[in-house]
Write a protein that holds these residues in place. Structure first.
Motif, PDB file in Angstrom:
ATOM      1  N   GLY A 149      -3.368  65.962  63.269  1.00 31.48           N
ATOM      2  CA  GLY A 149      -2.985  65.188  62.090  1.00 31.48           C
ATOM      3  C   GLY A 149      -1.668  65.606  61.472  1.00 31.48           C
ATOM      4  O   GLY A 149      -1.298  65.125  60.402  1.00 31.48           O
ATOM      5  N   PHE A 171     -10.289  59.522  58.932  1.00 31.32           N
ATOM      6  CA  PHE A 171      -8.986  60.008  58.477  1.00 31.32           C
ATOM      7  C   PHE A 171      -9.184  61.039  57.372  1.00 31.32           C
ATOM      8  O   PHE A 171      -8.365  61.191  56.482  1.00 31.32           O
ATOM      9  CB  PHE A 171      -8.068  58.864  58.037  1.00 31.32           C
ATOM     10  CG  PHE A 171      -6.871  58.673  58.945  1.00 31.32           C
ATOM     11  CD1 PHE A 171      -7.031  58.587  60.315  1.00 31.32           C
ATOM     12  CD2 PHE A 171      -5.601  58.582  58.423  1.00 31.32           C
ATOM     13  CE1 PHE A 171      -5.931  58.410  61.154  1.00 31.32           C
ATOM     14  CE2 PHE A 171      -4.487  58.409  59.251  1.00 31.32           C
ATOM     15  CZ  PHE A 171      -4.660  58.320  60.615  1.00 31.32           C
ATOM     16  N   GLN A 214      -5.950  53.166  63.598  1.00 39.90           N
ATOM     17  CA  GLN A 214      -5.727  53.859  62.327  1.00 39.90           C
ATOM     18  C   GLN A 214      -4.237  53.963  62.010  1.00 39.90           C
ATOM     19  O   GLN A 214      -3.832  53.852  60.852  1.00 39.90           O
ATOM     20  CB  GLN A 214      -6.345  55.266  62.365  1.00 39.90           C
ATOM     21  CG  GLN A 214      -7.864  55.279  62.438  1.00 39.90           C
ATOM     22  CD  GLN A 214      -8.507  55.012  61.088  1.00 39.90           C
ATOM     23  OE1 GLN A 214      -8.081  54.181  60.306  1.00 39.90           O
ATOM     24  NE2 GLN A 214      -9.563  55.760  60.818  1.00 39.90           N
ATOM     25  N   ARG A 244      -3.351  52.524  58.541  1.00 38.39           N
ATOM     26  CA  ARG A 244      -3.102  53.517  57.497  1.00 38.39           C
ATOM     27  C   ARG A 244      -1.683  54.075  57.452  1.00 38.39           C
ATOM     28  O   ARG A 244      -1.293  54.664  56.448  1.00 38.39           O
ATOM     29  CB  ARG A 244      -4.079  54.678  57.650  1.00 38.39           C
ATOM     30  CG  ARG A 244      -5.526  54.267  57.439  1.00 38.39           C
ATOM     31  CD  ARG A 244      -6.434  55.457  57.692  1.00 38.39           C
ATOM     32  NE  ARG A 244      -7.823  55.141  57.564  1.00 38.39           N
ATOM     33  CZ  ARG A 244      -8.583  55.469  56.524  1.00 38.39           C
ATOM     34  NH1 ARG A 244      -8.069  56.110  55.507  1.00 38.39           N
ATOM     35  NH2 ARG A 244      -9.859  55.154  56.511  1.00 38.39           N
TER      36      ARG A 244
END
Length: 180
Positions: free
Chosen positions: A32, A62, A88, A92
């Protein structure tokens, strides 16, 4: 060689307190770190700073997890992780579409996979630090003690039959050498 990927694990409830959004236990995970590209790391505080310093990113939620566990995965599961992460990235992170997001997702999953060159059930921890010219990541493994834990689990549950066991009472004052 078996395919292995990291999954989030929660050994205690601390992740729910230290992160603004904690990953659910058992999610596939990536580091991440891409979420911090371009961020003023020195300006991060509180839960954001904790996510920067020690968080793995759960692909489904997430959310963040302090630890991940090396887990065997199938090629189909790996492909699904790449696809979910690509989704994602679009939803996002503003990626322009799945075609643009898939190579980035593939790269993130490949890096996460490279961290799993350990036996299944090995716990991994991450530490990030801001250094010139960027961010430095270090990883450590947390190994189980074979004499104390079952070989196939991160921890062992012991069943106790309290009805048949004698109650042990401890006199703390006597142990401390006091009569009060």
């Amino acid at each position: 060689m078996a395919l292995k990927l990291p999954r989030t694990i929660r050994l205690d409830p601390s992740d729910t307190f230290v992160y603004s959004r904690a990953a659910e236990p058992g999610e596939w995970a990536v580091t991440g770190s891409f979420l911090f590209f371009g961020a003023d790391v020195e300006a991060l505080s509180g839960k954001e700073r904790q996510a920067f310093r020690a968080g793995f990113l759960g692909v489904d939620s997430f959310g963040w997890s302090t630890l991940v566990v090396v887990t065997e995965a199938s090629a189909e599961e790996r492909a699904a992780v790449v696809e979910k992460l690509a989704e994602q990235l679009v939803a996002r992170c503003g990626a322009p579409g799945l075609e643009a997001a898939r190579p980035a997702a593939e790269e993130e999953v490949a890096f996460a996979q490279s961290l799993c060159d350990h036996p299944p059930n090995t716990l991994l921890a991450l530490h990030r630090a801001s250094e010139e010219p960027g961010v430095r990541e270090t990883f450590r493994t947390l190994h189980r003690k074979v004499s104390r834990l079952d070989p196939a689990t991160a921890f062992r549950v012991i069943e106790i039959d309290e009805e048949n066991d004698p109650v042990e009472e401890v006199d703390i004052r006597a142990l401390a050498g006091r009569d009060t």
